[in-house]
Design a protein around this motif. Structure first.
Motif, PDB file in Angstrom:
ATOM      1  N   PHE A   1      33.641   4.039  54.352  1.00  0.00           N
ATOM      2  CA  PHE A   1      33.268   2.813  53.992  1.00  0.00           C
ATOM      3  C   PHE A   1      34.782   1.852  54.153  1.00  0.00           C
ATOM      4  CE2 PHE A   1      29.739   4.303  51.162  1.00  0.00           C
ATOM      5  CZ  PHE A   1      29.012   3.619  51.765  1.00  0.00           C
ATOM      6  N   ASP A   2      35.778   2.653  54.213  1.00  0.00           N
ATOM      7  CA  ASP A   2      37.174   2.001  54.621  1.00  0.00           C
ATOM      8  C   ASP A   2      36.860   1.053  55.697  1.00  0.00           C
ATOM      9  OD1 ASP A   2      38.424   3.102  52.598  1.00  0.00           O
ATOM     10  OD2 ASP A   2      39.435   4.687  53.689  1.00  0.00           O
ATOM     11  N   ASP A   3      36.190   1.568  56.877  1.00  0.00           N
ATOM     12  CA  ASP A   3      36.190   0.496  57.955  1.00  0.00           C
ATOM     13  C   ASP A   3      34.803  -0.127  57.914  1.00  0.00           C
ATOM     14  OD1 ASP A   3      38.608   1.382  59.020  1.00  0.00           O
ATOM     15  OD2 ASP A   3      37.635   3.170  60.018  1.00  0.00           O
ATOM     16  N   SER A   4      34.329  -0.652  56.847  1.00  0.00           N
ATOM     17  CA  SER A   4      33.028  -1.289  56.784  1.00  0.00           C
ATOM     18  C   SER A   4      33.540  -2.657  56.000  1.00  0.00           C
ATOM     19  CB  SER A   4      31.999  -0.339  56.262  1.00  0.00           C
ATOM     20  OG  SER A   4      32.141  -0.351  54.706  1.00  0.00           O
ATOM     21  N   PRO A   5      32.379  -3.362  55.984  1.00  0.00           N
ATOM     22  CA  PRO A   5      32.613  -4.659  55.078  1.00  0.00           C
ATOM     23  C   PRO A   5      32.460  -4.495  53.557  1.00  0.00           C
ATOM     24  CG  PRO A   5      30.571  -4.809  56.008  1.00  0.00           C
ATOM     25  CD  PRO A   5      31.248  -3.325  56.640  1.00  0.00           C
ATOM     26  N   TRP A   6      32.717  -3.138  53.194  1.00  0.00           N
ATOM     27  CA  TRP A   6      32.204  -2.574  51.909  1.00  0.00           C
ATOM     28  C   TRP A   6      33.717  -2.400  51.171  1.00  0.00           C
ATOM     29  CZ3 TRP A   6      27.195  -2.704  50.255  1.00  0.00           C
ATOM     30  CH2 TRP A   6      26.321  -2.586  51.273  1.00  0.00           C
ATOM     31  N   GLU A   7      33.926  -2.826  49.803  1.00  0.00           N
ATOM     32  CA  GLU A   7      35.145  -2.672  48.983  1.00  0.00           C
ATOM     33  C   GLU A   7      34.660  -1.266  48.189  1.00  0.00           C
ATOM     34  OE1 GLU A   7      36.921  -4.688  45.319  1.00  0.00           O
ATOM     35  OE2 GLU A   7      36.639  -5.871  46.908  1.00  0.00           O
ATOM     36  N   PHE A   8      35.541  -0.342  47.937  1.00  0.00           N
ATOM     37  CA  PHE A   8      35.314   1.064  47.261  1.00  0.00           C
ATOM     38  C   PHE A   8      36.091   0.963  45.854  1.00  0.00           C
ATOM     39  CE2 PHE A   8      35.589   5.389  46.554  1.00  0.00           C
ATOM     40  CZ  PHE A   8      34.359   6.054  46.846  1.00  0.00           C
ATOM     41  N   GLN A   9      35.539   1.427  44.805  1.00  0.00           N
ATOM     42  CA  GLN A   9      36.061   1.732  43.581  1.00  0.00           C
ATOM     43  C   GLN A   9      35.482   2.928  42.933  1.00  0.00           C
ATOM     44  OE1 GLN A   9      36.251  -1.425  40.808  1.00  0.00           O
ATOM     45  NE2 GLN A   9      36.978  -0.171  39.001  1.00  0.00           N
ATOM     46  N   GLY A  10      36.063   3.780  42.202  1.00  0.00           N
ATOM     47  CA  GLY A  10      35.229   5.067  41.730  1.00  0.00           C
ATOM     48  C   GLY A  10      35.607   5.480  40.501  1.00  0.00           C
ATOM     49  N   THR A  11      34.724   6.525  39.800  1.00  0.00           N
ATOM     50  CA  THR A  11      35.027   7.187  38.590  1.00  0.00           C
ATOM     51  C   THR A  11      34.548   8.701  38.947  1.00  0.00           C
ATOM     52  OG1 THR A  11      33.032   6.775  37.532  1.00  0.00           O
ATOM     53  CG2 THR A  11      34.844   5.344  37.340  1.00  0.00           C
ATOM     54  N   PHE A  12      35.006   9.679  38.231  1.00  0.00           N
ATOM     55  CA  PHE A  12      34.507  11.062  38.343  1.00  0.00           C
ATOM     56  C   PHE A  12      33.534  11.607  37.597  1.00  0.00           C
ATOM     57  CE2 PHE A  12      38.913  10.769  39.852  1.00  0.00           C
ATOM     58  CZ  PHE A  12      38.812  11.583  40.935  1.00  0.00           C
ATOM     59  N   THR A  13      32.777  10.870  36.615  1.00  0.00           N
ATOM     60  CA  THR A  13      31.693  11.339  35.672  1.00  0.00           C
ATOM     61  C   THR A  13      30.557  10.259  35.610  1.00  0.00           C
ATOM     62  OG1 THR A  13      32.490  10.324  33.745  1.00  0.00           O
ATOM     63  CG2 THR A  13      33.417  12.541  34.364  1.00  0.00           C
ATOM     64  N   ILE A  14      29.346  10.829  35.316  1.00  0.00           N
ATOM     65  CA  ILE A  14      28.316   9.957  35.253  1.00  0.00           C
ATOM     66  C   ILE A  14      28.484   8.990  34.183  1.00  0.00           C
ATOM     67  CG2 ILE A  14      25.777   9.948  34.312  1.00  0.00           C
ATOM     68  CD1 ILE A  14      25.086  12.283  36.116  1.00  0.00           C
ATOM     69  N   ARG A  15      28.982   9.585  33.134  1.00  0.00           N
ATOM     70  CA  ARG A  15      29.176   8.641  31.774  1.00  0.00           C
ATOM     71  C   ARG A  15      30.176   7.345  32.250  1.00  0.00           C
ATOM     72  NH1 ARG A  15      32.857  10.192  26.806  1.00  0.00           N
ATOM     73  NH2 ARG A  15      32.831   8.099  25.757  1.00  0.00           N
ATOM     74  N   ASP A  16      31.155   7.809  32.823  1.00  0.00           N
ATOM     75  CA  ASP A  16      32.107   6.478  33.283  1.00  0.00           C
ATOM     76  C   ASP A  16      31.429   5.765  34.519  1.00  0.00           C
ATOM     77  OD1 ASP A  16      34.241   7.432  31.611  1.00  0.00           O
ATOM     78  OD2 ASP A  16      35.384   8.416  33.415  1.00  0.00           O
ATOM     79  N   GLY A  17      30.571   6.279  35.199  1.00  0.00           N
ATOM     80  CA  GLY A  17      29.757   5.529  36.218  1.00  0.00           C
ATOM     81  C   GLY A  17      28.933   4.690  35.565  1.00  0.00           C
ATOM     82  N   LEU A  18      28.173   5.050  34.521  1.00  0.00           N
ATOM     83  CA  LEU A  18      27.171   4.411  33.886  1.00  0.00           C
ATOM     84  C   LEU A  18      27.916   3.223  33.263  1.00  0.00           C
ATOM     85  CD1 LEU A  18      24.721   7.220  32.917  1.00  0.00           C
ATOM     86  CD2 LEU A  18      24.436   5.286  34.713  1.00  0.00           C
ATOM     87  N   ASP A  19      29.024   3.328  32.477  1.00  0.00           N
ATOM     88  CA  ASP A  19      29.551   2.485  31.802  1.00  0.00           C
ATOM     89  C   ASP A  19      30.263   1.176  32.623  1.00  0.00           C
ATOM     90  OD1 ASP A  19      29.863   3.923  29.453  1.00  0.00           O
ATOM     91  OD2 ASP A  19      31.821   4.685  29.612  1.00  0.00           O
ATOM     92  N   LEU A  20      30.423   1.642  33.930  1.00  0.00           N
ATOM     93  CA  LEU A  20      30.931   0.645  34.864  1.00  0.00           C
ATOM     94  C   LEU A  20      29.539  -0.195  35.589  1.00  0.00           C
ATOM     95  CD1 LEU A  20      32.669  -0.720  36.957  1.00  0.00           C
ATOM     96  CD2 LEU A  20      32.070   1.157  38.435  1.00  0.00           C
ATOM     97  N   LEU A  21      28.506   0.601  35.653  1.00  0.00           N
ATOM     98  CA  LEU A  21      27.340  -0.097  35.912  1.00  0.00           C
ATOM     99  C   LEU A  21      26.963  -0.957  34.787  1.00  0.00           C
ATOM    100  CD1 LEU A  21      25.119   2.909  37.640  1.00  0.00           C
ATOM    101  CD2 LEU A  21      25.939   0.861  38.730  1.00  0.00           C
ATOM    102  N   ARG A  22      27.014  -0.588  33.485  1.00  0.00           N
ATOM    103  CA  ARG A  22      26.450  -1.465  32.470  1.00  0.00           C
ATOM    104  C   ARG A  22      27.439  -2.750  32.653  1.00  0.00           C
ATOM    105  NH1 ARG A  22      26.649   3.718  29.564  1.00  0.00           N
ATOM    106  NH2 ARG A  22      24.350   4.489  29.417  1.00  0.00           N
ATOM    107  N   ARG A  23      28.657  -2.523  32.550  1.00  0.00           N
ATOM    108  CA  ARG A  23      29.470  -3.851  32.792  1.00  0.00           C
ATOM    109  C   ARG A  23      29.332  -4.739  33.926  1.00  0.00           C
ATOM    110  NH1 ARG A  23      33.344   0.197  31.796  1.00  0.00           N
ATOM    111  NH2 ARG A  23      34.480  -0.419  33.961  1.00  0.00           N
TER     112      ARG A  23
END
Length: 142
Positions: free
Chosen positions: A6-28
């Protein structure tokens, strides 16, 4: 690693390492996320937990499950339970990742589709030495 794709695409990337943190991000930020790429199995659960969470949100993102191994049974289960597609990676083919991501984003934006948001993507994967587990990727239109 998906980050590099995704670095060379029109997308911006941000991440976490667990489902819990990922779902928290999705909820926000669920109103900005159109696609989630989730590794088949993670230390704190599997893709079905993510699908259940996404299905509980009317505007929830489309789900793409990723796996390093080809498994016809998994592919059938992914589609039958309502996820968008299965990505195989060992390694990932950049063009295929971008194509499937774009198709999922467009499908989520179809008129009358319950998941009508577009612009961001999230990825859940567990590669502690290489990439974060949830990634938010924004298009230039977002």
């Amino acid at each position: 690693m998906l980050q590099q794709i995704f670095d060379d695409s029109p997308w911006e990337f941000q991440g976490t390492f667990t489902i819990r943190d990922g779902l928290d991000l999705l909820r926000r930020t669920h109103h900005q996320i159109s696609v989630v790429i989730c590794e088949r199995c993670l230390p704190d659960g599997d893709w079905k937990i993510v699908l259940t969470e996404l299905d509980s949100t009317p505007d929830g993102p489309m789900l793409i499950v990723s796996s390093r191994l080809a498994d016809e049974r998994l592919w059938a289960e992914v589609l039958n339970l309502g996820a968008f597609d299965l990505l195989l990676g060992s390694p990932f083919v950049p063009e295929e990742v971008l194509r499937v991501t774009q198709c999922a984003s467009m499908a989520g934006g179809e008129v009358g589709h319950p998941r009508s948001r577009a612009g961001l993507i999230s990825e859940f994967s567990y590669e502690p030495r290489h990439s974060p587990a949830i990634a938010r990727i924004a298009t230039g239109n977002a």
